[in-house]
Design a protein around this motif. Structure first.
Motif, PDB file in Angstrom:
ATOM      1  N   PRO A  86      18.162 -43.225  66.303  1.00 42.65           N
ATOM      2  CA  PRO A  86      17.216 -42.203  66.727  1.00 42.65           C
ATOM      3  C   PRO A  86      17.023 -41.183  65.608  1.00 42.65           C
ATOM      4  O   PRO A  86      17.901 -40.984  64.742  1.00 42.65           O
ATOM      5  N   GLY A  87      15.910 -40.510  65.583  1.00 37.53           N
ATOM      6  CA  GLY A  87      15.629 -39.524  64.552  1.00 37.53           C
ATOM      7  C   GLY A  87      16.560 -38.315  64.628  1.00 37.53           C
ATOM      8  O   GLY A  87      17.157 -38.021  65.670  1.00 37.53           O
ATOM      9  N   ALA A  88      16.703 -37.622  63.475  1.00 34.31           N
ATOM     10  CA  ALA A  88      17.519 -36.399  63.430  1.00 34.31           C
ATOM     11  C   ALA A  88      16.929 -35.365  64.373  1.00 34.31           C
ATOM     12  O   ALA A  88      15.710 -35.295  64.571  1.00 34.31           O
ATOM     13  N   ILE A  89      17.795 -34.577  64.945  1.00 35.58           N
ATOM     14  CA  ILE A  89      17.380 -33.556  65.895  1.00 35.58           C
ATOM     15  C   ILE A  89      17.777 -32.193  65.347  1.00 35.58           C
ATOM     16  O   ILE A  89      18.927 -31.981  64.955  1.00 35.58           O
ATOM     17  N   ASN A  90      16.853 -31.279  65.264  1.00 31.82           N
ATOM     18  CA  ASN A  90      17.089 -29.887  64.892  1.00 31.82           C
ATOM     19  C   ASN A  90      16.657 -29.030  66.068  1.00 31.82           C
ATOM     20  O   ASN A  90      15.475 -29.032  66.436  1.00 31.82           O
ATOM     21  N   GLN A  91      17.602 -28.299  66.603  1.00 31.59           N
ATOM     22  CA  GLN A  91      17.315 -27.544  67.813  1.00 31.59           C
ATOM     23  C   GLN A  91      18.106 -26.250  67.786  1.00 31.59           C
ATOM     24  O   GLN A  91      19.217 -26.188  67.264  1.00 31.59           O
ATOM     25  N   SER A  92      17.546 -25.206  68.320  1.00 30.39           N
ATOM     26  CA  SER A  92      18.234 -23.913  68.381  1.00 30.39           C
ATOM     27  C   SER A  92      19.195 -23.898  69.558  1.00 30.39           C
ATOM     28  O   SER A  92      19.106 -24.727  70.464  1.00 30.39           O
ATOM     29  N   THR A  93      20.091 -22.952  69.490  1.00 33.32           N
ATOM     30  CA  THR A  93      21.058 -22.812  70.571  1.00 33.32           C
ATOM     31  C   THR A  93      20.356 -22.404  71.854  1.00 33.32           C
ATOM     32  O   THR A  93      19.275 -21.819  71.842  1.00 33.32           O
ATOM     33  N   ASP A  94      20.988 -22.742  72.933  1.00 32.35           N
ATOM     34  CA  ASP A  94      20.481 -22.291  74.216  1.00 32.35           C
ATOM     35  C   ASP A  94      20.722 -20.790  74.337  1.00 32.35           C
ATOM     36  O   ASP A  94      21.543 -20.205  73.610  1.00 32.35           O
ATOM     37  N   ALA A  95      20.048 -20.109  75.215  1.00 30.90           N
ATOM     38  CA  ALA A  95      20.115 -18.646  75.345  1.00 30.90           C
ATOM     39  C   ALA A  95      21.540 -18.190  75.658  1.00 30.90           C
ATOM     40  O   ALA A  95      22.205 -18.743  76.553  1.00 30.90           O
ATOM     41  N   ASN A  96      21.987 -17.189  74.835  1.00 29.52           N
ATOM     42  CA  ASN A  96      23.253 -16.477  75.049  1.00 29.52           C
ATOM     43  C   ASN A  96      24.483 -17.351  74.888  1.00 29.52           C
ATOM     44  O   ASN A  96      25.582 -16.978  75.304  1.00 29.52           O
ATOM     45  N   VAL A  97      24.310 -18.569  74.359  1.00 23.80           N
ATOM     46  CA  VAL A  97      25.463 -19.420  74.050  1.00 23.80           C
ATOM     47  C   VAL A  97      25.296 -19.944  72.644  1.00 23.80           C
ATOM     48  O   VAL A  97      24.188 -19.936  72.083  1.00 23.80           O
ATOM     49  N   CYS A  98      26.407 -20.405  72.086  1.00 17.16           N
ATOM     50  CA  CYS A  98      26.382 -20.899  70.707  1.00 17.16           C
ATOM     51  C   CYS A  98      26.323 -22.416  70.684  1.00 17.16           C
ATOM     52  O   CYS A  98      26.840 -23.053  69.772  1.00 17.16           O
ATOM     53  N   THR A  99      25.710 -23.041  71.725  1.00 19.24           N
ATOM     54  CA  THR A  99      25.577 -24.490  71.829  1.00 19.24           C
ATOM     55  C   THR A  99      24.177 -24.826  72.323  1.00 19.24           C
ATOM     56  O   THR A  99      23.423 -23.957  72.757  1.00 19.24           O
ATOM     57  N   ALA A 100      23.885 -26.150  72.294  1.00 17.71           N
ATOM     58  CA  ALA A 100      22.632 -26.657  72.858  1.00 17.71           C
ATOM     59  C   ALA A 100      22.947 -27.980  73.564  1.00 17.71           C
ATOM     60  O   ALA A 100      23.657 -28.820  73.009  1.00 17.71           O
ATOM     61  N   THR A 101      22.422 -28.155  74.764  1.00 17.31           N
ATOM     62  CA  THR A 101      22.643 -29.388  75.531  1.00 17.31           C
ATOM     63  C   THR A 101      21.391 -30.255  75.421  1.00 17.31           C
ATOM     64  O   THR A 101      20.277 -29.811  75.747  1.00 17.31           O
ATOM     65  N   LEU A 102      21.564 -31.515  75.008  1.00 17.85           N
ATOM     66  CA  LEU A 102      20.419 -32.411  74.799  1.00 17.85           C
ATOM     67  C   LEU A 102      20.882 -33.864  74.856  1.00 17.85           C
ATOM     68  O   LEU A 102      22.073 -34.158  74.828  1.00 17.85           O
ATOM     69  N   ASP A 103      19.874 -34.780  74.933  1.00 23.54           N
ATOM     70  CA  ASP A 103      20.129 -36.226  74.905  1.00 23.54           C
ATOM     71  C   ASP A 103      19.697 -36.732  73.544  1.00 23.54           C
ATOM     72  O   ASP A 103      18.504 -36.694  73.210  1.00 23.54           O
ATOM     73  N   PRO A 104      20.598 -37.239  72.745  1.00 28.42           N
ATOM     74  CA  PRO A 104      20.223 -37.654  71.389  1.00 28.42           C
ATOM     75  C   PRO A 104      19.430 -38.952  71.351  1.00 28.42           C
ATOM     76  O   PRO A 104      18.925 -39.336  70.295  1.00 28.42           O
ATOM     77  N   GLY A 105      19.285 -39.668  72.509  1.00 27.20           N
ATOM     78  CA  GLY A 105      18.540 -40.919  72.510  1.00 27.20           C
ATOM     79  C   GLY A 105      19.421 -42.110  72.205  1.00 27.20           C
ATOM     80  O   GLY A 105      20.656 -42.028  72.233  1.00 27.20           O
ATOM     81  N   LEU A 106      18.744 -43.256  71.903  1.00 33.00           N
ATOM     82  CA  LEU A 106      19.445 -44.518  71.688  1.00 33.00           C
ATOM     83  C   LEU A 106      18.776 -45.238  70.527  1.00 33.00           C
ATOM     84  O   LEU A 106      17.562 -45.154  70.352  1.00 33.00           O
ATOM     85  N   PRO A 107      19.538 -45.959  69.744  1.00 32.63           N
ATOM     86  CA  PRO A 107      18.924 -46.698  68.637  1.00 32.63           C
ATOM     87  C   PRO A 107      17.884 -47.687  69.145  1.00 32.63           C
ATOM     88  O   PRO A 107      17.858 -48.072  70.314  1.00 32.63           O
ATOM     89  N   SER A 108      17.037 -48.119  68.263  1.00 33.19           N
ATOM     90  CA  SER A 108      16.008 -49.111  68.572  1.00 33.19           C
ATOM     91  C   SER A 108      16.408 -50.443  67.955  1.00 33.19           C
ATOM     92  O   SER A 108      16.901 -50.468  66.814  1.00 33.19           O
ATOM     93  N   PRO A 109      16.206 -51.542  68.668  1.00 35.66           N
ATOM     94  CA  PRO A 109      15.656 -51.658  70.014  1.00 35.66           C
ATOM     95  C   PRO A 109      16.695 -51.344  71.090  1.00 35.66           C
ATOM     96  O   PRO A 109      17.892 -51.344  70.829  1.00 35.66           O
ATOM     97  N   ALA A 110      16.185 -51.113  72.295  1.00 34.46           N
ATOM     98  CA  ALA A 110      17.075 -50.788  73.404  1.00 34.46           C
ATOM     99  C   ALA A 110      17.880 -52.022  73.796  1.00 34.46           C
ATOM    100  O   ALA A 110      17.406 -53.151  73.674  1.00 34.46           O
ATOM    101  N   PRO A 111      19.080 -51.841  74.269  1.00 35.34           N
ATOM    102  CA  PRO A 111      19.932 -52.997  74.593  1.00 35.34           C
ATOM    103  C   PRO A 111      19.313 -53.920  75.629  1.00 35.34           C
ATOM    104  O   PRO A 111      19.479 -55.137  75.558  1.00 35.34           O
ATOM    105  N   ALA A 112      18.587 -53.372  76.599  1.00 34.54           N
ATOM    106  CA  ALA A 112      18.069 -54.200  77.684  1.00 34.54           C
ATOM    107  C   ALA A 112      16.996 -55.165  77.217  1.00 34.54           C
ATOM    108  O   ALA A 112      16.687 -56.135  77.900  1.00 34.54           O
ATOM    109  N   THR A 113      16.399 -54.932  76.063  1.00 33.24           N
ATOM    110  CA  THR A 113      15.319 -55.795  75.586  1.00 33.24           C
ATOM    111  C   THR A 113      15.786 -56.772  74.525  1.00 33.24           C
ATOM    112  O   THR A 113      14.967 -57.488  73.961  1.00 33.24           O
TER     113      THR A 113
END
Length: 741
Positions: free
Chosen positions: A514-541
């Protein structure tokens, strides 16, 4: 059969108030005389006793009007006809009066009659100037019975009076009267007497005086003036029985058994003394019978039992005879077997209904019967040509001798394309390690055909897209498929050029994180919650299946398999190393997750500050200036490490910890005169003011307060600059010093 006694009267047209015709019939059993009087005339007959011994003595008719005087009528017999001759009153042969001739005849049908039939005895009266008439008629009551008292063919304006029941059995007293005063007598008149014939020979006579059997009958005929009419001729009649009694019919032609839907059949019968023969058939559903011809037109749908009846008409009839006919149902003819066979096949079996006496098979078209053609079953070999046909024809005969023919058309063709199974489903996989292709082994399809042997089916394949190629047979395994999508089509063709296709796609994809992700911290915390995705192709295919594992390093750490899903990443940079593993090997790639702190820190500024200008401990008055010397110090000298203007670090706050770094403090003083410290208005000093490198003056005034401002900022570990905070710095003047007097 009915017979009527008919009176035919011909006469000239006369005008008379009333005309009577009296016909008197002398009854056989007594000497009774019946007379019909006329209003103008009286007719009398001699006493029967006086003439009984003299049968030839003529009666005397007296005319009261005496227009011509008494007339003597001589009655004689001549070959069955009675002649009446007028003579002079003295019985001599004097001159004859002009005579009018009248003929009264009883005449029956000359043919014989059958017992029980109805007879109609016509009495014909022909003559001129006939007014009225009276007659005695004798008959044999043991051979004849009167039918009612009706009369037929009565002329208009004539009245008929009859006495069927006089004292003498077998005698009719008949009176005919003309009621018209203006009537033409120029036509013959007929009156019918009706009887039922009992049997034997019946005689009818005009009679005079029973038991007088002399031939001359007693008649009484008057003209329109009431005068006797002469001469009058009478004819009697005799009814004889018919000895030819019709007998029962006997069939001479016509089948008693036949098959359903047979051609027309002629039935014939004879009967002695028959005059007419009629035919009928029951039930009606059997067909249509010619009533007089005896030709039976059979209904094609009928089978069962039929009764043919012949009816003879004649004397003593009708007489009937039956002939029972059995119409056998047409046997059921059918051919069972395949409706369609493959070209060139042998041993194709076809069957007829069981239980028949004979079988007869024939064939035409693209086929041949192999073996016997007179059995219940036949074997057929089909021709080699595609899309043709042959026709089987069968004739069967059952135990009743009835036959039926049927046929069956069989298609010699193959319109069914080859069938196949195990066609490869689409493949989705990744390139082999370090390569831009993947070597794969697609499943080999299994194929067959309804007519063509498997080894004779032509198989070919073609590839289009990322990989191209074509060849006969099955794709070699393994086969190199380039990165991208390749469309593969198998074609199977049978001997009649019917074809079917099996197709699938092979998708070879490069292993990509998956592509690089640049994201700011969530409000009032020093972290960010996100889903980084999955490599291509997906396992099910993917095929073969792929398993993914991952490891996190950097500011966030962790490991696992499969999708990561929603995950909390710390501020900073995290590296996810993805690893894909399948039968072809292992591939890895890295994904960078960067979480940036962009939330500025906060702090609390100090309270506003107030300073006095510098103190003067001693001063000397100097006359020239009328002031003290040295000059007055009108300012406040800020001398480090004075902390009055410092920020309190305890008030610093940030979403991320400030411990990993030294918080940068920025400040700038704006003097009341528009100058700054530092001099660049866009610049600032760093660190606490108490750590400034040198002293600096805060100008004041001898006349009042001077207000300056200081603005603060702080910078967190992520270089986020806080919002500015500004406070006032007031420099107050000292008390004024003046010269004492």
């Amino acid at each position: 059969m009915r017979f009527y006694l008919r009176l035919n009267l011909y006469s000239m047209k006369r005008e008379s108030s009333r005309i009577y015709i009296a016909i008197l019939i002398w009854i056989f059993m007594s000497g009774h005389i019946f007379a019909l009087p006329s209003p103008q005339k009286t007719h009398s007959f001699p006493d029967p006793a006086a003439t009984s011994g003299h049968p030839d003595t003529p009666p005397v008719i007296q005319n009261q009007n005496a227009r011509e005087g008494n007339r003597v009528i001589t009655i004689s017999s001549d070959s069955g006809r009675v002649k009446v001759q007028q003579m002079s009153p003295n019985g001599g042969s004097g001159s004859k009066q002009p005579a009018l001739e009248t003929i009264v005849t009883m005449l029956a049908d000359p043919a014989g009659y059958c017992e029980g039939q109805e007879l109609y005895i016509p009495i014909h009266i022909t003559g001129e100037n006939i007014g009225s008439m009276a007659l005695y008629i004798s008959y044999d009551p043991f051979t004849m019975t009167p039918i009612g008292k009706g009369w037929a063919n009565i002329a208009p304006d004539f009245a008929v009076l009859a006495n069927w029941d006089p004292p003498f059995p077998g005698v009719i007293i008949l009176i005919i009267e003309n009621l018209s005063s203006n009537y033409s007598f120029n036509n013959e008149k007929v009156i019918d007497l009706a009887f039922t014939y009992i049997g034997g020979t019946a005689t009818f006579h005009f009679r005079r005086d029973p038991p007088d059997t002399s031939p001359p009958p007693l008649c009484y005929v008057l003209d329109d003036l009431g005068s006797p009419v002469s001469p009058v001729t009478y004819n009697d009649c005799v009814i004889s029985p018919d000895p030819n009694i019709v007998e029962d019919p006997i069939f001479t032609a016509g089948a008693t058994e036949l098959c359903q839907d047979a051609p027309d059949e002629t039935y014939a019968a004879t009967a002695t003394n028959s005059i007419t023969m009629n035919y009928s058939a029951l039930p009606v559903a059997a067909g249509t019978m010619g009533i007089t011809t005896g030709i039976m037109n059979w209904d094609a749908a009928f089978s069962g039992t039929v009764t043919i009846t012949a009816t003879a008409l004649g004397c003593g009839g009708p007489k009937s005879s039956d002939r029972v006919v059995i119409v056998h149902a047409t046997p059921v003819c059918s051919i069972t077997g395949a409706d369609e066979v493959c070209p060139g096949t042998t041993g194709n079996s076809y069957a007829a209904p069981t239980g028949m006496i004979t079988y007869e098979w024939s064939i035409s078209g693209e086929g041949t019967i192999v073996g016997a053609v007179d059995g219940e079953n036949v074997s057929v070999s089909a021709g080699a040509d595609c899309n043709d046909s042959f026709m089987l024809t069968l004739t069967v005969t059952d135990s009743d001798g009835c036959s039926a023919t049927c046929s069956k058309t069989v298609n010699v063709k193959d319109l069914t394309p080859p069938d196949f199974t195990n066609c490869q489903t689409s493949i989705n996989t990744i390139t082999d390690p370090g390569l831009n292709y993947a070597k794969l082994s697609p499943a080999a399809p299994v194929y067959s055909d309804n007519c063509t042997a498997t080894g004779s089916i032509v198989v070919s394949w073609v590839m289009t897209g990322a990989t191209t190629g074509t060849a006969a047979g099955i794709i070699p395994a393994p086969y190199q498929f380039n990165e991208g999508t390749t469309h593969v089509t198998y074609t199977f063709t049978d001997g009649c050029l019917n074809d079917s296709e099996c197709s699938f796609d092979v998708v070879v994809a490069a292993f990509t994180c998956p592509g690089a992700i640049n994201q700011s911290t969530d409000a009032n915390v020093c972290t960010a919650t996100l889903d980084p995705g999955l490599p291509s192709p997906a396992p099910a295919t993917l095929e073969p299946p792929i398993a993914y594992t991952w490891v996190m390093t950097g500011v966030t750490t962790g490991s696992g398999s499969g999708p990561i899903g929603s995950y909390t990443f710390n501020a900073g940079e995290t590296t996810i190393t993805w690893t894909a593993t399948n039968a072809a090997g292992t591939r890895s790639c890295d994904q960078i997750i960067t979480i940036t702190d962009i939330q500025p820190p906060t702090f609390t500024a100090p309270a506003a500050q107030s300073f006095c200008v510098e103190n003067i401990s001693t001063a000397t008055f100097w006359e020239p200036t009328t002031d003290i010397t040295p000059d007055r110090p009108e300012y406040f000298l800020f001398t480090p490490p004075n902390t009055a203007l410092d920020l309190n670090p305890a008030t610093f706050d940030d979403n991320c910890s400030l411990l990993p770094c030294d918080v940068e403090i920025r400040w700038r003083i704006s003097f009341f005169d528009g100058t700054f410290l530092p001099a660049d208005p866009l610049s600032y000093n760093t660190g606490q003011p108490s750590a400034y490198a040198s002293d600096f003056q805060l100008p004041g005034s001898a006349t009042g307060d001077v207000v300056h401002t200081i603005t603060y900022w702080i910078v967190d570990c992520s270089n986020n600059v806080s919002l500015p905070a500004t406070i006032n710095i007031t420099v107050k003047p000292r008390p004024d010093i003046i010269k004492s007097p």
